[in-house]
Design a protein around this motif. Structure first.
Motif, PDB file in Angstrom:
ATOM      1  N   GLY A 220       0.065  12.375 -24.529  1.00 40.74           N
ATOM      2  CA  GLY A 220      -1.306  12.734 -24.910  1.00 40.74           C
ATOM      3  C   GLY A 220      -2.022  11.565 -25.559  1.00 40.74           C
ATOM      4  N   LEU A 221      -1.299  10.826 -26.394  1.00 35.51           N
ATOM      5  CA  LEU A 221      -1.869   9.632 -27.024  1.00 35.51           C
ATOM      6  C   LEU A 221      -2.232   8.584 -25.975  1.00 35.51           C
ATOM      7  CD1 LEU A 221      -2.378   7.822 -29.601  1.00 35.51           C
ATOM      8  CD2 LEU A 221      -0.021   7.062 -29.312  1.00 35.51           C
ATOM      9  N   ILE A 222      -1.318   8.357 -25.029  1.00 29.76           N
ATOM     10  CA  ILE A 222      -1.559   7.361 -23.987  1.00 29.76           C
ATOM     11  C   ILE A 222      -2.798   7.733 -23.161  1.00 29.76           C
ATOM     12  CG2 ILE A 222      -0.615   6.485 -21.797  1.00 29.76           C
ATOM     13  CD1 ILE A 222       2.144   6.493 -23.213  1.00 29.76           C
TER      14      ILE A 222
ATOM     15  N   VAL B 198      -0.107   1.068 -31.716  1.00 32.21           N
ATOM     16  CA  VAL B 198      -0.068   2.383 -32.355  1.00 32.21           C
ATOM     17  C   VAL B 198       1.398   2.786 -32.520  1.00 32.21           C
ATOM     18  CG1 VAL B 198      -0.811   4.789 -32.272  1.00 32.21           C
ATOM     19  CG2 VAL B 198      -2.206   3.013 -31.180  1.00 32.21           C
ATOM     20  N   PHE B 199       1.721   3.311 -33.691  1.00 33.96           N
ATOM     21  CA  PHE B 199       3.092   3.731 -33.943  1.00 33.96           C
ATOM     22  C   PHE B 199       3.160   5.251 -33.916  1.00 33.96           C
ATOM     23  CE2 PHE B 199       7.248   4.048 -35.596  1.00 33.96           C
ATOM     24  CZ  PHE B 199       7.825   2.785 -35.557  1.00 33.96           C
ATOM     25  N   VAL B 200       3.991   5.779 -33.009  1.00 31.96           N
ATOM     26  CA  VAL B 200       4.222   7.227 -32.914  1.00 31.96           C
ATOM     27  C   VAL B 200       5.441   7.556 -33.760  1.00 31.96           C
ATOM     28  CG1 VAL B 200       4.774   9.146 -31.378  1.00 31.96           C
ATOM     29  CG2 VAL B 200       3.218   7.328 -30.610  1.00 31.96           C
ATOM     30  N   ILE B 201       5.256   8.439 -34.745  1.00 29.19           N
ATOM     31  CA  ILE B 201       6.320   8.643 -35.724  1.00 29.19           C
ATOM     32  C   ILE B 201       6.334  10.073 -36.233  1.00 29.19           C
ATOM     33  CG2 ILE B 201       4.898   7.953 -37.699  1.00 29.19           C
ATOM     34  CD1 ILE B 201       7.419   6.406 -38.710  1.00 29.19           C
ATOM     35  N   ARG B 202       7.523  10.544 -36.541  1.00 30.40           N
ATOM     36  CA  ARG B 202       7.704  11.867 -37.141  1.00 30.40           C
ATOM     37  C   ARG B 202       7.090  11.878 -38.541  1.00 30.40           C
ATOM     38  NH1 ARG B 202      13.457  14.104 -39.315  1.00 30.40           N
ATOM     39  NH2 ARG B 202      12.906  16.315 -39.574  1.00 30.40           N
ATOM     40  N   GLN B 203       6.514  13.015 -38.904  1.00 30.08           N
ATOM     41  CA  GLN B 203       5.810  13.097 -40.185  1.00 30.08           C
ATOM     42  C   GLN B 203       6.703  12.731 -41.368  1.00 30.08           C
ATOM     43  OE1 GLN B 203       4.255  16.985 -41.376  1.00 30.08           O
ATOM     44  NE2 GLN B 203       2.398  15.958 -42.071  1.00 30.08           N
TER      45      GLN B 203
ATOM     46  N   THR C  68       4.570  16.390 -35.838  1.00 29.33           N
ATOM     47  CA  THR C  68       5.328  17.277 -36.712  1.00 29.33           C
ATOM     48  C   THR C  68       6.571  17.771 -35.982  1.00 29.33           C
ATOM     49  OG1 THR C  68       4.286  19.348 -36.017  1.00 29.33           O
ATOM     50  CG2 THR C  68       3.130  18.036 -37.687  1.00 29.33           C
ATOM     51  N   ASP C  69       7.437  18.443 -36.730  1.00 31.27           N
ATOM     52  CA  ASP C  69       8.654  18.968 -36.117  1.00 31.27           C
ATOM     53  C   ASP C  69       8.370  20.089 -35.125  1.00 31.27           C
ATOM     54  OD1 ASP C  69      10.155  17.150 -37.491  1.00 31.27           O
ATOM     55  OD2 ASP C  69      10.876  18.544 -39.010  1.00 31.27           O
ATOM     56  N   GLY C  70       7.165  20.609 -35.134  1.00 40.33           N
ATOM     57  CA  GLY C  70       6.790  21.621 -34.154  1.00 40.33           C
ATOM     58  C   GLY C  70       6.247  21.042 -32.865  1.00 40.33           C
ATOM     59  N   ASP C  71       6.003  19.728 -32.846  1.00 37.48           N
ATOM     60  CA  ASP C  71       5.486  19.063 -31.642  1.00 37.48           C
ATOM     61  C   ASP C  71       6.624  18.649 -30.719  1.00 37.48           C
ATOM     62  OD1 ASP C  71       2.713  19.097 -32.329  1.00 37.48           O
ATOM     63  OD2 ASP C  71       3.077  17.431 -33.726  1.00 37.48           O
ATOM     64  N   GLU C  72       6.318  18.548 -29.421  1.00 41.59           N
ATOM     65  CA  GLU C  72       7.252  17.975 -28.458  1.00 41.59           C
ATOM     66  C   GLU C  72       6.904  16.498 -28.368  1.00 41.59           C
ATOM     67  OE1 GLU C  72       9.596  16.543 -25.889  1.00 41.59           O
ATOM     68  OE2 GLU C  72       7.522  16.565 -25.151  1.00 41.59           O
ATOM     69  N   PRO C  73       7.793  15.582 -28.814  1.00 42.46           N
ATOM     70  CA  PRO C  73       7.408  14.177 -28.977  1.00 42.46           C
ATOM     71  C   PRO C  73       6.899  13.506 -27.710  1.00 42.46           C
ATOM     72  CG  PRO C  73       9.433  14.609 -30.172  1.00 42.46           C
ATOM     73  CD  PRO C  73       9.144  15.837 -29.361  1.00 42.46           C
TER      74      PRO C  73
END
Length: 394
Positions: free
Chosen positions: A111-113, A76-81, A100-105
């Motif tokens: 959360g994904l993990i 899975v690739f975690v990436i900025r919009q 999104t830019d409003g998320d804390e990466p």
């Protein structure tokens, strides 16, 4: 697939550096290494390792990105919009988690993990990469507990280049030749460092180069005696040196080259140092053979310099691995160095930049280099520019 913006008109993998089969093979090898290391899931953040495994490349790697690679299951690739379409164009990965830019990466990643059921598995991260801030690592530890060290797992795969990778480095070497030839032609009385670098960059880019991992290291006169100095509008005069070193890039694969020039009479000590550099490069190349340790090339180079009496003028490694790079470097020195104590055996397909240089600090530098690929019987230079000091009439 975690939903991103509509990708209409953007072809999956349409700008990929290699076909899907190449990346499938690399990911399979990476999983074997993870399994052997007892790691269940690897979080990969370094842009070089991400590119190697997926083809993703963007100058926007200054924002958080991560490839979550389990031993079992799809990556899975975690990436900025904003980078999503870049991701689609460059990769064949089917699963993107878009923040999104409003998320804390980091919160998004953890959360994904957790959602994937990986939170209680043995998780590692590439701790020694350029782009893993301490705050990110500490936040991951706080949320996930122990995060193991996955450094060198992917780098170990990158050390030996495939024929397809070497072909890209050869193209980059051709762009470097164009740039250095233009730069040397621009060295004349009254030319500025900017004139020389402008010629180098224009020619290399016109020949095909993409943006490089680091700017040319080019200076004239006394400024050449400052390591890693580069252009600042200074003008070259009769009796002064010029130092030219640059890299060029094809599909993120780099080659580099260093050459020296002198206008008018060359001082005796500079002549002696330049000869020592030429002889040291030749000696180091003679030591490049499959099965020999990386240190052998350095010891051969150092022996020539010591015999010439310039030990104090040479306090560095002889060379380093070169290939995939993003700024701030054009090399892969974190993978392999030609230096004392580096006992990794040389193998066919390894690629190195070997740049012996000698200087009197604050006065001048002379040097010469080659980008070479290790072959079954020795080595092969990828550049074509003559090595001797360019002597230019005033």
């Amino acid at each position: 697939m975690t939903s991103g913006p509509s990708a209409a008109g953007v072809v999956q993998g349409g700008e990929s550096a290699f076909p899907k089969s190449e990346y499938d093979g690399r990911i399979a090898q990476a999983r074997q290494r993870l399994d052997a290391a007892g790691i269940d899931v690897m979080i990969i953040t370094g842009p070089e390792n991400i590119f190697y495994l997926t083809g993703q490349q963007t100058p926007g790697y200054y924002t958080f990105q991560a490839l979550v690679l389990p031993v079992d299951g799809d990556p899975v690739f975690v990436i900025r919009q904003l980078e999503y379409f870049n991701f689609i164009s460059n990769t064949f990965i089917s699963d993107a988690a878009v923040y999104t830019d409003g998320d804390e990466p980091v919160t998004f990643l953890t959360g994904l993990i957790e959602a994937k059921g990986y939170a209680n598995r043995r998780i590692a991260i590439d701790k020694r990469g350029w782009f893993l801030p301490i705050a990110v690592y500490e936040a991951l530890q706080a949320k996930l507990g122990t995060v193991h060290d996955g450094a060198r797992i992917i780098e170990g795969l990158r050390a030996v280049k495939s024929p397809a990778e070497v072909a890209k480095i050869e193209l980059a070497a051709g762009y470097v030749d164009a740039g250095l030839n233009a730069g040397l032609a621009a060295v004349k009385v009254g030319a500025s460092e900017n004139d020389i670098v402008a010629a180098m960059m224009q020619a290399a880019i016109a020949a095909g180069s993409e943006y490089m991992g680091m700017e040319p290291l080019t200076s004239v006169g006394r400024r050449t005696g400052v390591p890693h100095g580069t252009w600042r509008r200074n003008v070259i005069a009769d009796g002064e040196p010029a130092f030219l070193e640059m890299a060029a890039c094809h599909d993120r694969y780099h080659a580099a080259l260093m050459r020296s020039a002198w206008i008018g009479a060359v001082p005796t000590v500079a002549e002696e140092m330049e000869k020592a550099c030429q002889d040291a490069l030749a000696a180091s190349l003679d030591a490049i053979r499959p099965g020999e340790p990386c240190s052998a090339a350095h010891l051969a180079c150092q022996a020539v310099i010591d015999k010439a009496g310039f030990t104090e003028n040479f306090r560095k490694r002889t060379g380093y691995s070169i290939g995939i790079s993003f700024a701030p470097d054009w090399g892969e020195g974190g993978i392999l160095s030609l230096y004392t104590g580096v006992d990794t055996p040389l193998e066919p397909g390894m690629v190195f930049h070997i740049p012996p240089a000698l200087r009197i600090y604050g006065q001048f530098t002379v040097g010469v280099s080659e980008t070479i690929v290790v072959t079954e019987t020795g080595w092969r230079a990828l550049g074509t520019i003559p090595r001797p000091l360019a002597r230019i009439a005033a």
